[in-house]
Write a protein that holds these residues in place. Structure first.
Motif, PDB file in Angstrom:
ATOM      1  N   GLY A 130       0.801  -1.217   0.000  1.00 38.78           N
ATOM      2  CA  GLY A 130       0.000   0.000   0.000  1.00 38.78           C
ATOM      3  C   GLY A 130       0.832   1.263   0.000  1.00 38.78           C
ATOM      4  N   GLY A 131       2.164   1.118   0.004  1.00 40.29           N
ATOM      5  CA  GLY A 131       3.037   2.282   0.018  1.00 40.29           C
ATOM      6  C   GLY A 131       3.395   2.767   1.403  1.00 40.29           C
ATOM      7  N   ALA A 158      20.449   3.867 -11.466  1.00 43.44           N
ATOM      8  CA  ALA A 158      19.008   3.612 -11.410  1.00 43.44           C
ATOM      9  C   ALA A 158      18.636   3.267  -9.972  1.00 43.44           C
ATOM     10  CB  ALA A 158      18.630   2.471 -12.346  1.00 43.44           C
ATOM     11  N   ILE A 159      17.603   3.911  -9.449  1.00 43.76           N
ATOM     12  CA  ILE A 159      17.099   3.621  -8.108  1.00 43.76           C
ATOM     13  C   ILE A 159      15.702   3.034  -8.254  1.00 43.76           C
ATOM     14  CG2 ILE A 159      16.438   4.593  -5.886  1.00 43.76           C
ATOM     15  CD1 ILE A 159      18.540   6.748  -6.298  1.00 43.76           C
ATOM     16  N   VAL A 160      15.539   1.788  -7.811  1.00 41.96           N
ATOM     17  CA  VAL A 160      14.268   1.071  -7.967  1.00 41.96           C
ATOM     18  C   VAL A 160      13.951   0.386  -6.652  1.00 41.96           C
ATOM     19  CG1 VAL A 160      12.959  -0.586  -9.333  1.00 41.96           C
ATOM     20  CG2 VAL A 160      14.851   0.652 -10.394  1.00 41.96           C
ATOM     21  N   PHE A 161      13.013   0.933  -5.899  1.00 41.38           N
ATOM     22  CA  PHE A 161      12.605   0.331  -4.632  1.00 41.38           C
ATOM     23  C   PHE A 161      11.251  -0.363  -4.795  1.00 41.38           C
ATOM     24  CE2 PHE A 161      15.166   3.837  -2.346  1.00 41.38           C
ATOM     25  CZ  PHE A 161      16.314   3.049  -2.375  1.00 41.38           C
ATOM     26  N   ILE A 162      11.086  -1.448  -4.067  1.00 46.52           N
ATOM     27  CA  ILE A 162       9.854  -2.224  -4.143  1.00 46.52           C
ATOM     28  C   ILE A 162       8.658  -1.345  -3.733  1.00 46.52           C
ATOM     29  CG2 ILE A 162      10.123  -3.091  -1.782  1.00 46.52           C
ATOM     30  CD1 ILE A 162       8.848  -5.198  -4.694  1.00 46.52           C
ATOM     31  N   HIS A 163       7.595  -1.417  -4.531  1.00 46.68           N
ATOM     32  CA  HIS A 163       6.332  -0.693  -4.309  1.00 46.68           C
ATOM     33  C   HIS A 163       6.482   0.827  -4.362  1.00 46.68           C
ATOM     34  CE1 HIS A 163       4.607  -4.512  -3.482  1.00 46.68           C
ATOM     35  NE2 HIS A 163       5.181  -4.664  -2.309  1.00 46.68           N
ATOM     36  N   ALA A 164       7.550   1.324  -4.977  1.00 46.04           N
ATOM     37  CA  ALA A 164       7.720   2.780  -5.085  1.00 46.04           C
ATOM     38  C   ALA A 164       6.664   3.409  -5.980  1.00 46.04           C
ATOM     39  CB  ALA A 164       9.110   3.110  -5.619  1.00 46.04           C
ATOM     40  N   GLU A 196       4.624   1.939 -12.288  1.00 42.85           N
ATOM     41  CA  GLU A 196       3.708   0.809 -12.457  1.00 42.85           C
ATOM     42  C   GLU A 196       4.240  -0.393 -11.692  1.00 42.85           C
ATOM     43  OE1 GLU A 196       2.072  -0.335 -16.267  1.00 42.85           O
ATOM     44  OE2 GLU A 196       2.873   1.491 -17.156  1.00 42.85           O
ATOM     45  N   PHE A 197       3.340  -1.333 -11.351  1.00 41.35           N
ATOM     46  CA  PHE A 197       3.785  -2.558 -10.706  1.00 41.35           C
ATOM     47  C   PHE A 197       4.394  -3.506 -11.742  1.00 41.35           C
ATOM     48  CE2 PHE A 197       0.329  -4.433 -12.702  1.00 41.35           C
ATOM     49  CZ  PHE A 197       0.003  -5.702 -12.248  1.00 41.35           C
ATOM     50  N   ARG A 198       4.906  -4.617 -11.314  1.00 42.89           N
ATOM     51  CA  ARG A 198       5.706  -5.605 -12.031  1.00 42.89           C
ATOM     52  C   ARG A 198       7.177  -5.188 -11.957  1.00 42.89           C
ATOM     53  NH1 ARG A 198       1.012  -6.243 -15.774  1.00 42.89           N
ATOM     54  NH2 ARG A 198       0.180  -8.309 -15.307  1.00 42.89           N
ATOM     55  N   GLU A 199       7.855  -5.784 -10.987  1.00 44.62           N
ATOM     56  CA  GLU A 199       9.200  -5.332 -10.629  1.00 44.62           C
ATOM     57  C   GLU A 199      10.216  -5.489 -11.751  1.00 44.62           C
ATOM     58  OE1 GLU A 199       9.753  -3.574  -7.880  1.00 44.62           O
ATOM     59  OE2 GLU A 199       7.579  -3.803  -7.812  1.00 44.62           O
ATOM     60  N   PHE A 200      10.167  -6.614 -12.474  1.00 43.11           N
ATOM     61  CA  PHE A 200      11.177  -6.834 -13.511  1.00 43.11           C
ATOM     62  C   PHE A 200      11.086  -5.772 -14.596  1.00 43.11           C
ATOM     63  CE2 PHE A 200      12.238  -9.268 -17.544  1.00 43.11           C
ATOM     64  CZ  PHE A 200      13.597  -8.989 -17.467  1.00 43.11           C
ATOM     65  N   GLU A 201       9.878  -5.553 -15.120  1.00 45.67           N
ATOM     66  CA  GLU A 201       9.733  -4.578 -16.193  1.00 45.67           C
ATOM     67  C   GLU A 201      10.050  -3.158 -15.715  1.00 45.67           C
ATOM     68  OE1 GLU A 201       7.552  -8.197 -17.356  1.00 45.67           O
ATOM     69  OE2 GLU A 201       7.639  -7.000 -15.519  1.00 45.67           O
ATOM     70  N   ARG A 202       9.640  -2.844 -14.474  1.00 41.42           N
ATOM     71  CA  ARG A 202       9.926  -1.503 -13.954  1.00 41.42           C
ATOM     72  C   ARG A 202      11.431  -1.311 -13.773  1.00 41.42           C
ATOM     73  NH1 ARG A 202       9.476   0.809  -8.562  1.00 41.42           N
ATOM     74  NH2 ARG A 202       8.782  -1.200  -7.769  1.00 41.42           N
ATOM     75  N   THR A 203      12.103  -2.343 -13.266  1.00 45.70           N
ATOM     76  CA  THR A 203      13.550  -2.255 -13.074  1.00 45.70           C
ATOM     77  C   THR A 203      14.268  -2.167 -14.423  1.00 45.70           C
ATOM     78  OG1 THR A 203      13.356  -3.548 -11.040  1.00 45.70           O
ATOM     79  CG2 THR A 203      15.545  -3.361 -12.018  1.00 45.70           C
ATOM     80  N   SER A 204      13.881  -3.015 -15.365  1.00 46.96           N
ATOM     81  CA  SER A 204      14.523  -3.020 -16.672  1.00 46.96           C
ATOM     82  C   SER A 204      14.382  -1.676 -17.376  1.00 46.96           C
ATOM     83  CB  SER A 204      13.922  -4.134 -17.552  1.00 46.96           C
ATOM     84  OG  SER A 204      14.454  -4.084 -18.858  1.00 46.96           O
ATOM     85  N   THR A 205      13.175  -1.109 -17.347  1.00 44.32           N
ATOM     86  CA  THR A 205      12.931   0.164 -18.030  1.00 44.32           C
ATOM     87  C   THR A 205      13.721   1.295 -17.379  1.00 44.32           C
ATOM     88  OG1 THR A 205      10.701  -0.609 -18.608  1.00 44.32           O
ATOM     89  CG2 THR A 205      11.145   1.753 -18.812  1.00 44.32           C
TER      90      THR A 205
END
Length: 678
Positions: A130-131, A158-164, A196-205
């Protein structure tokens, strides 16, 4: 005053200039400069203005489409990149998805992650779904990690945190910390690149954005400096993949949005010209020097997608849905290890180019084959500005293909064209027949430097009976840029069952996103009467993992039933069935903010009293029982409006050449478009 649209291709850079006072369109092409595309843009602009007697100060608008970011990924020429993520997620890039697109191909290899494992670091922070904050950001550890990455030679982060995507607070805080202790690092955060959700695609992008951003910034700075040297004061705009233009500062922050931007401009232009001609069902067929790009237009609307691969790396950004195959004018023809003739996907590009261009190229290309067959002018192209050497192409085909296969030169050259045609036809079937559309019900809209050259044979192979070729088809992508608005897409994940509560929340979210879009348009000085907003919601049936984008006219309380009906209809159209009794889940809310800009007349009329007389004749090889045929050659400017002729014909113009095979009916409409009936 004038407006200029530019498309940078692998072989040529195309220009279209519109005079806002007279409506006159002017077209121009120069060879591309792959080492630094800004060179060809600046040199070509200087030549264009001089050729048509326009002062640089008269340029009030300058938009361009480029594949600089895409090429950096394909050629692995980005900068050394690091990743900081939540503890436990450093290997998301390597794990990816458990999909197997080529299940039985033992030679398939996954591309190596763009970030080395040693440069993928973790922080103890954690948000829940829920953030809400479970663990705060560890700033002290982050400072040490940033310094360590700089010491290791990392230039971008790149900074990618879960549920950001639900709460950007930690990522924004981390960016501030990194910029304080390591100001040399470029920083991309996922909540800005792809919330957006989906960690792999968000991290890759996000990683892709960080990988190309520093060098994209350098390219844009060079472009701006070179255009100022030419005397052009207008700020450059860059076309993005979803069919609009963005200012330089936005592109510097989000260069991943420009992947596949040039081909998307051609689809935009095709949609508008097709609509003006009364066509709603179109397959675009854009053949350049390196590739063939095809796209489906239904109901006068292009197809869009949010999931693409670039060199094997997922990019989850809204973009025009374009299918690309490695078959173009520069595609290399060769014999493989067992002596079979292959064409593409490798390309000779602008340098060294085809053998006939005499720029050092030694490998045969599809362009060489078309010159040998008489389909292209055997001595000059670009209205005489580029000399070609047919004899050199003949010698190369004879020694490399014809003699080893025991064929005549023309048989070998025709075989090259047939193989290229087959590759192009497979691309069209991939977006039509394989998705439930009958290609025969569509019009093939051919453009690009080599599109009209192959259109008739490709249409015949795909069972299509109609082809449309616009004026100056080789510059269609540049013209599409002139026909596009300034736009940016905003997206938020809102995963919830569709009920009264979630519908109310969607209404509030849509208003929030529209406010954000308004602020962006205001920062770009777009007047309020010229602002437009387009809302769409991604949804799915409960239990599904794939979702469907549904355009939404209203999120008022009483509009929920209309949305449900629209979703069922979209599911039926895409998959052939729907389930009206199953619960629906909403996934993502999308808002496109559009700033409308003045546009030129999309049609350029010709003359109703042109001579229709051939400028000459030459022998053209058509194969299929026809062989060499003495064929009239016309310049397109000589074609009278509202007239018909029957092939064989060769129609030449500055940016392209149209081949009309024997027995094919050719008609010129009242605005100068060429229609072929196969």
């Amino acid at each position: 005053m004038v407006r200029i649209g530019i498309d940078v291709g692998g072989t040529f850079t195309d220009f279209v200039m519109s005079d806002t006072r007279t409506g006159q369109l002017s077209f121009f092409k120069v060879p591309s400069s792959p080492a630094d595309p800004s060179e060809a843009i600046a040199d070509g602009t200087r030549e264009l203005l001089a050729r048509f007697g326009v002062a640089p100060q008269e340029v009030e608008y300058f938009g361009h489409g480029t594949t600089v970011a895409t090429n950096m990924v394909i050629e692995r020429r980005g900068v050394s990149t690091g990743l900081i993520t939540t503890r436990g997620f450093r290997d998301v890039l390597a794990i990816g998805r458990q999909t197997r697109p080529a299940l039985y191909d033992y030679a398939v290899q996954k591309p190596a992650p763009l970030v080395r494992r040693a440069h993928r670091l973790e922080n103890e922070e954690r948000l829940d779904a829920g953030g809400n904050v479970l663990r705060p950001l560890d700033e002290a550890a982050l400072e040490e990690q940033a310094r360590a990455l700089v010491a290791a030679g990392v230039q971008s982060l790149a900074i990618v945190f879960i549920h950001a995507y639900r709460n950007p607070g930690h990522e924004e805080q981390a960016r501030r910390v990194v910029q304080r202790v390591a100001p040399s690092l470029h920083v991309s955060i996922s909540s800005e690149v792809l919330p957006e959700f989906r960690e792999f695609e968000r991290t890759s992008t996000t990683v892709l954005n960080a990988y190309v951003a520093p060098r994209m910034q350098q390219y844009l700075d060079r472009l701006s400096a070179r255009m100022l040297e030419v005397g052009v004061q207008a700020d450059p705009l860059t076309f993005h993949s979803n069919g609009g233009l963005m200012p330089t500062e936005t592109v510097k922050r989000l260069p991943v949005l420009t992947c596949l931007s040039g081909p998307a401009a051609g689809v935009v232009g095709s949609t508008m010209i097709g609509a003006a001609t009364g066509l709603s069902e179109i397959i675009t067929f854009d053949v350049g020097g390196t590739s063939t790009d095809v796209s489906l237009i239904t109901g006068q609307r292009p197809s869009f997608t949010s999931d693409r691969l670039i060199a094997g790396y997922p990019v989850k950004m809204p973009m025009v849905d374009i299918h690309v195959v490695g078959a173009g004018g520069g595609s290399i023809a060769r014999l493989d290890d067992v002596g079979a003739l292959k064409v593409g996907p490798e390309s000779a590009g602008a340098v060294p180019g085809p053998v006939a261009f005499r720029k050092g190229g030694s490998q045969i290309t599809v362009t060489d084959a078309n010159i040998v067959l008489g389909r292209l002018h055997p001595q000059r192209l670009l209205d005489g500005r580029m000399a070609v050497d047919r004899h050199a192409a003949v010698q190369a085909i004879e020694s490399q293909i014809a003699r080893p296969l025991g064929l005549s030169v023309e048989e070998a050259a025709y075989g090259i064209v047939r193989i290229a045609t087959a590759s192009m036809s497979r691309a069209i079937r991939a977006i039509s027949n394989e998705h439930g559309h009958d290609a025969a019900e569509f019009v093939l809209f051919a453009f690009g430097g080599a599109g009209p050259l192959h259109a008739a044979e490709v249409a015949k192979e795909c069972g299509m009976s109609r082809v449309l070729i616009p004026n100056e088809p080789g510059t269609m992508c540049a013209r599409g840029i002139l026909l596009s608005d300034v736009s940016r897409d905003f997206v938020r994940t809102q995963l919830a069952p569709l009920d009264d509560a979630s519908w109310k929340a969607l209404g509030a979210l849509a208003q929030q996103m529209q406010d954000e879009g308004n602020r962006w348009l205001q920062s770009e000085k777009v007047p309020e009467p010229l602002r437009r907003f387009h809302l769409a919601i991604d949804a799915r049936y409960r239990g599904q993992t794939h979702d469907i984008r549904v355009p939404v006219q209203s999120v008022e309380p009483g509009a929920r039933a209309a949305f449900e009906e629209a979703f069922h209809c979209c599911h039926q159209a895409q998959y052939g069935h729907d389930h009206a009794d199953r619960p629906i889940e909403v996934v993502t809310c999308r808002m496109q903010a559009v700033g409308q800009v003045p546009k030129p007349d999309i049609q350029r009329t010709g003359s109703a009293v042109s001579s229709n007389r051939p400028t000459g004749r030459r022998d053209v090889y058509f194969g299929d029982g026809h062989g060499w045929v003495s064929t009239p050659v016309l310049h397109r400017d000589a074609l009278a409006l509202d007239t018909e002729r029957v092939g064989p014909l060769v129609i030449e113009e500055m940016s392209s050449t149209t081949v009309v095979p024997p027995g094919t009916r050719m008609r010129v409409d009242l605005t100068g478009n060429i229609h072929l009936e196969i």
